[in-house]
Motif scaffolding. Structure first.
Motif, short mmCIF file in Angstrom:
data_model
loop_
_atom_site.label_atom_id
_atom_site.label_comp_id
_atom_site.label_asym_id
_atom_site.label_seq_id
_atom_site.Cartn_x
_atom_site.Cartn_y
_atom_site.Cartn_z
N ILE A 206 0.82 -17.56 4.94
CA ILE A 206 0.81 -18.53 4.96
C ILE A 206 0.58 -19.03 6.68
N LEU A 207 0.64 -18.26 7.36
CA LEU A 207 0.14 -18.61 9.03
C LEU A 207 -1.73 -18.10 9.37
N LYS B 132 -6.46 -20.73 16.63
CA LYS B 132 -6.09 -19.16 17.55
C LYS B 132 -5.40 -18.40 17.93
N ASP B 133 -4.89 -17.77 19.13
CA ASP B 133 -4.87 -16.25 18.40
C ASP B 133 -2.92 -16.38 19.01
N VAL C 98 -1.45 -14.16 24.78
CA VAL C 98 -1.47 -15.09 24.07
C VAL C 98 0.15 -15.74 23.26
N PRO C 99 0.13 -16.68 22.55
CA PRO C 99 1.52 -17.20 22.21
C PRO C 99 2.56 -15.75 21.21
N THR D 170 0.86 -25.22 15.06
CA THR D 170 -0.95 -25.11 16.24
C THR D 170 -0.40 -26.51 16.90
N THR D 171 0.11 -27.14 16.35
CA THR D 171 0.13 -28.63 17.15
C THR D 171 1.07 -28.81 18.41
N LEU D 172 2.29 -27.60 18.19
CA LEU D 172 3.02 -27.82 18.91
C LEU D 172 2.69 -26.71 20.34
N LEU D 173 1.76 -25.52 20.24
CA LEU D 173 1.42 -24.59 20.75
C LEU D 173 0.23 -25.24 21.21
#
Length: 279
Positions: A64-65, A119-120, A155-156, A272-275
């Protein structure tokens, strides 16, 4: 006796030659809705009729991610030892071997890194199918190494929790993972690298009491069981009936322990939006 025989033309299969539908083609939700597994997979394992979020593991979350399901797994072969020589109805190494054979997993957590919408990110995901997602030394070590990877690559870090708590077969060694992972997360915080904790059904025990509740953002899936001790234990301890929906993610959100609840179908885009907003 012609009247007793079928006269209509068509295909008639003798009873002894009829075949049952293969197992695993259909899924029945707790509310009784039935959905084909292909449709369920295409809907991120969420039943479209009642939005019930089916319990899934690291394989499905990674699908999914991660973009195009491409990722690099970290410490894939790390396995539990038997430091206490624990023996109950079955020896601990035998329990590990049986779980590995049944689930095709090495332990109750997998860690990987790749790209999420370009995004990593490093993702650590627990598997409830492996001894109830219990937290042993390997679980703590793999999470710690996953955090180290995020620190090194800047990276997050995303932690997906799904666990019954500490692994009793490792006793104190298991409990030490609470402090170990918490200390590593402190390093992540000092480096100002985002940590998002996703609590799924169920997240309980020592996992809730440590890394699962230490996120810069604590989020959850709808209807997830989140707590420390189980409802029965709490009820017997305080001698009172518990509120309706007690320990559900909605109840926990209402009482301020979560930042928000996210539908699994929107999870990738929401993360993704949050990060992008914070990092």
């Amino acid at each position: 006796m012609a009247w007793f025989k079928r006269q209509d033309k068509g295909i008639h299969t003798p009873t002894e030659k009829k075949k049952e539908a293969p197992d695993g083609l259909w899924y029945k939700t707790p509310s009784g809705n039935i959905i084909h597994m292909r449709e369920l997979k295409n809907n991120s394992y969420v039943c479209p009729d009642d939005d019930y979020h089916v319990r899934i593991g690291s394989k499905e979350y990674f699908e999914i991610l991660f973009d195009d399901n491409k990722f690099t797994e970290l410490d894939a072969d790390l396995m539990s030892a038997d430091p206490l020589k624990f023996t109950d109805s079955k020896k601990y190494p035998d329990r590990i071997a049986a779980s590995q054979k049944k689930t095709d997993l090495k332990d109750a957590v997998r860690t990987a890194y790749g790209k999420m919408n370009g995004k990593d990110i490093t993702i650590c995901c627990m598997d409830f199918s492996f001894i109830g997602g219990s937290m042993g030394s390997v679980v703590g070590e793999k999470i710690a190494r996953g955090i180290d990877h995020s620190l090194k690559k800047k990276v997050p870090f995303l932690m997906i929790s799904k666990s019954g708590g500490a692994r009793m077969m490792e006793a104190g060694f298991s409990l030490m993972q609470m402090a170990k992972t918490s200390a590593k997360l402190a390093q992540l915080s000092e480096a100002k690298i985002p940590y998002i904790s996703l609590l799924t059904d169920p997240t309980t025990g020592g996992v809730t009491a440590s890394f699962a509740m230490l996120g810069d953002f604590n989020i959850a899936e709808p209807g997830a069981l989140i707590g420390f001790a189980g409802p029965r234990v709490i009820r017997e301890t305080i001698g009172k009936d518990l509120p309706k929906g007690f320990q559900s993610s909605e109840f926990v959100l209402e009482h301020g322990f979560l930042d928000f609840i996210v539908d699994r179908r929107q999870l990738k885009n929401k993360l993704t939006t949050l990060l992008k907003m914070v990092y």
